[in-house]
Structure formats: C-alpha cells, structure tokens
Design a protein around this motif. Structure first.
Motif, PDB file in Angstrom:
ATOM      1  N   UNK A 165       0.849  -1.186   0.000  1.00 34.98           N
ATOM      2  CA  UNK A 165       0.000   0.000   0.000  1.00 34.98           C
ATOM      3  C   UNK A 165       0.890   1.243   0.000  1.00 34.98           C
ATOM      4  N   UNK A 166       0.627   2.151  -0.930  1.00 38.85           N
ATOM      5  CA  UNK A 166       1.254   3.464  -0.900  1.00 38.85           C
ATOM      6  C   UNK A 166       2.784   3.410  -1.039  1.00 38.85           C
ATOM      7  N   UNK A 167       3.294   2.402  -1.780  1.00 33.02           N
ATOM      8  CA  UNK A 167       4.741   2.274  -1.930  1.00 33.02           C
ATOM      9  C   UNK A 167       5.230   2.654  -3.322  1.00 33.02           C
ATOM     10  N   UNK A 168       4.314   2.618  -4.302  1.00 28.67           N
ATOM     11  CA  UNK A 168       4.716   2.865  -5.676  1.00 28.67           C
ATOM     12  C   UNK A 168       5.167   1.610  -6.405  1.00 28.67           C
ATOM     13  N   UNK A 169       5.184   0.474  -5.704  1.00 26.69           N
ATOM     14  CA  UNK A 169       5.571  -0.793  -6.322  1.00 26.69           C
ATOM     15  C   UNK A 169       4.561  -1.863  -5.934  1.00 26.69           C
ATOM     16  N   UNK A 170       3.850  -2.394  -6.920  1.00 25.68           N
ATOM     17  CA  UNK A 170       2.909  -3.504  -6.722  1.00 25.68           C
ATOM     18  C   UNK A 170       1.850  -3.216  -5.648  1.00 25.68           C
ATOM     19  N   UNK A 171       1.485  -1.943  -5.499  1.00 21.11           N
ATOM     20  CA  UNK A 171       0.455  -1.603  -4.516  1.00 21.11           C
ATOM     21  C   UNK A 171      -0.846  -2.326  -4.833  1.00 21.11           C
ATOM     22  N   UNK A 172      -1.509  -2.827  -3.785  1.00 25.25           N
ATOM     23  CA  UNK A 172      -2.747  -3.577  -3.930  1.00 25.25           C
ATOM     24  C   UNK A 172      -2.521  -5.066  -4.106  1.00 25.25           C
ATOM     25  N   UNK A 173      -1.274  -5.482  -4.225  1.00 19.69           N
ATOM     26  CA  UNK A 173      -0.951  -6.892  -4.395  1.00 19.69           C
ATOM     27  C   UNK A 173      -0.259  -7.434  -3.147  1.00 19.69           C
ATOM     28  N   UNK A 174      -0.391  -8.750  -2.970  1.00 25.10           N
ATOM     29  CA  UNK A 174       0.177  -9.404  -1.783  1.00 25.10           C
ATOM     30  C   UNK A 174       1.613  -9.843  -2.016  1.00 25.10           C
ATOM     31  N   UNK A 175       2.368  -9.751  -0.944  1.00 18.41           N
ATOM     32  CA  UNK A 175       3.752 -10.185  -0.923  1.00 18.41           C
ATOM     33  C   UNK A 175       4.006 -10.883   0.414  1.00 18.41           C
ATOM     34  N   UNK A 176       5.247 -11.186   0.672  1.00 20.64           N
ATOM     35  CA  UNK A 176       5.665 -11.712   1.967  1.00 20.64           C
ATOM     36  C   UNK A 176       6.553 -10.659   2.625  1.00 20.64           C
ATOM     37  N   UNK A 177       6.872 -10.866   3.880  1.00 18.92           N
ATOM     38  CA  UNK A 177       7.806  -9.973   4.566  1.00 18.92           C
ATOM     39  C   UNK A 177       9.107  -9.970   3.774  1.00 18.92           C
ATOM     40  N   UNK A 178       9.605  -8.779   3.453  1.00 18.22           N
ATOM     41  CA  UNK A 178      10.789  -8.693   2.599  1.00 18.22           C
ATOM     42  C   UNK A 178      11.541  -7.394   2.842  1.00 18.22           C
ATOM     43  N   UNK A 179      12.734  -7.362   2.342  1.00 18.00           N
ATOM     44  CA  UNK A 179      13.561  -6.169   2.416  1.00 18.00           C
ATOM     45  C   UNK A 179      14.842  -6.394   1.647  1.00 18.00           C
ATOM     46  N   UNK A 180      15.801  -5.524   1.860  1.00 24.46           N
ATOM     47  CA  UNK A 180      17.075  -5.592   1.150  1.00 24.46           C
ATOM     48  C   UNK A 180      18.234  -5.674   2.120  1.00 24.46           C
ATOM     49  N   UNK A 181      19.293  -6.277   1.653  1.00 25.66           N
ATOM     50  CA  UNK A 181      20.538  -6.249   2.404  1.00 25.66           C
ATOM     51  C   UNK A 181      21.087  -4.830   2.332  1.00 25.66           C
ATOM     52  N   UNK A 182      21.517  -4.322   3.466  1.00 22.33           N
ATOM     53  CA  UNK A 182      22.100  -2.985   3.507  1.00 22.33           C
ATOM     54  C   UNK A 182      23.598  -3.014   3.255  1.00 22.33           C
ATOM     55  N   UNK A 183      24.138  -4.201   3.016  1.00 20.38           N
ATOM     56  CA  UNK A 183      25.578  -4.343   2.845  1.00 20.38           C
ATOM     57  C   UNK A 183      26.235  -4.564   4.199  1.00 20.38           C
ATOM     58  N   UNK A 222      -2.589  -7.552   6.599  1.00 13.40           N
ATOM     59  CA  UNK A 222      -1.640  -8.575   7.026  1.00 13.40           C
ATOM     60  C   UNK A 222      -2.495  -9.763   7.440  1.00 13.40           C
ATOM     61  N   UNK A 223      -2.491 -10.825   6.615  1.00 14.03           N
ATOM     62  CA  UNK A 223      -3.408 -11.939   6.842  1.00 14.03           C
ATOM     63  C   UNK A 223      -2.736 -13.275   6.549  1.00 14.03           C
ATOM     64  N   UNK A 224      -3.281 -14.318   7.173  1.00 13.35           N
ATOM     65  CA  UNK A 224      -2.839 -15.691   6.937  1.00 13.35           C
ATOM     66  C   UNK A 224      -3.724 -16.303   5.861  1.00 13.35           C
ATOM     67  N   UNK A 225      -3.091 -16.975   4.893  1.00 15.17           N
ATOM     68  CA  UNK A 225      -3.800 -17.639   3.805  1.00 15.17           C
ATOM     69  C   UNK A 225      -3.340 -19.085   3.715  1.00 15.17           C
ATOM     70  N   UNK A 231      -4.471 -15.850  -2.635  1.00 16.91           N
ATOM     71  CA  UNK A 231      -5.336 -14.886  -3.324  1.00 16.91           C
ATOM     72  C   UNK A 231      -4.839 -14.650  -4.755  1.00 16.91           C
ATOM     73  N   UNK A 232      -5.732 -14.181  -5.599  1.00 17.95           N
ATOM     74  CA  UNK A 232      -5.409 -13.982  -7.015  1.00 17.95           C
ATOM     75  C   UNK A 232      -4.336 -12.920  -7.222  1.00 17.95           C
ATOM     76  N   UNK A 233      -4.227 -11.983  -6.286  1.00 22.58           N
ATOM     77  CA  UNK A 233      -3.357 -10.830  -6.495  1.00 22.58           C
ATOM     78  C   UNK A 233      -2.041 -10.913  -5.706  1.00 22.58           C
ATOM     79  N   UNK A 234      -1.430 -12.087  -5.737  1.00 22.64           N
ATOM     80  CA  UNK A 234      -0.081 -12.221  -5.190  1.00 22.64           C
ATOM     81  C   UNK A 234       0.889 -11.785  -6.291  1.00 22.64           C
TER      82      UNK A 234
END
Length: 140
Positions: free
Chosen positions: A28-46, A106-109, A115-118
């Motif tokens: 939500x409100x990120x500018x990337x794949x908003x409205x779609x489901x993902x998993x907990x994620x992030x990036x390595x900071x080095x 944030x939900x368990x499936x 869901x269709x929008x992963x």
C-alpha cells in the motif's frame, strides 16, 4: 583504466508458515505492486549476511537457527536482482503490522489457496517452496 563491476540488489524474503498457512501482506502506498500481496521482505544494507538482513527486516523476534533457507531466485524485471527466500515456523511475540503506511492488510492464507493478487514472482517462490525447488530464474 578500471571498469566498474556490475552490481545488483540483494533482497531477502520470509515465508512465515504455521498450520498450513502463510502470512501475506498487501502493499500500500509504496509505488511498487500496490494492492498486491507479498511476503515480509527487504534488502541487504551491505556488510551483513543475508540471514541477519532477514532477521532485521522481519521485525519480529526470530532466532537465527529458526530461519531456514528455502530458495534463491535470479530475477529480472525492470532491473536484475538476487532474491533469497527463507522460512520460519517459530518466533517470539505476536506478529503485527509494523509499517501501516506501506501495508494495508496482514493476513494468513492457506498456502495452497493463495489470493489472485499475489505478486507473480512471490507466487512462483511459494510454489517453488511447496515443490522443493531451491533455485529458479525468473523474468528472463
């Protein structure tokens, strides 16, 4: 004259699983794949290993020995990335939405009834996990 080496972002993703269900968050409100489901994620900071990056991004108390490697994906969409996927089936504390400005659900499936929008590459990674596939190339 030295040539700069190619570098790509390293992303970490966590498949939190309990009783046949997987935790998904709706972007939500990120500018990337908003409205779609993902998993907990992030990036390595080095200057950190990928397991440490995953623990930092999870924002829930997970002991390093409770995080297990699931797979790695070499992905190319708009850019090229390496995605590490981990699983965890135990953690301390209650899981809560720590970024409501970026996540509106944030939900368990059921892991076999998503869901269709992963996000497509996330869906593929979950399918890979179910099938025991530990390496994938996606988007080429």
């Amino acid at each position: 004259m030295s040539k700069k080496r190619f570098q790509m972002p390293v992303a970490v993703h966590l498949l939190l699983i309990r009783e046949g269900k997987i935790l998904l968050l709706r972007r939500f409100n990120t500018g990337y794949e908003d409205g779609n489901y993902s998993v907990v994620a992030g990036h390595s900071d080095g200057n950190e290993d990928v397991k440490s990056a995953m623990i930092r991004e999870a924002r829930v108390e997970i002991k390093p020995n409770n995080i297990k490697f699931a797979s790695v994906m070499h992905r190319k969409l708009d850019d090229e990335r390496i995605d590490f996927f981990f699983t965890a089936d135990s953690w301390d504390g209650e899981i809560t939405n720590m970024e409501p400005q970026k996540c509106d659900d944030l939900s368990w499936f059921e892991i076999d009834d998503l869901p269709y929008n992963v996000i497509p590459y996330i869906k593929r990674a979950i399918e890979n996990y179910i099938a025991g596939v530990q390496f994938d190339i996606y988007g080429w």
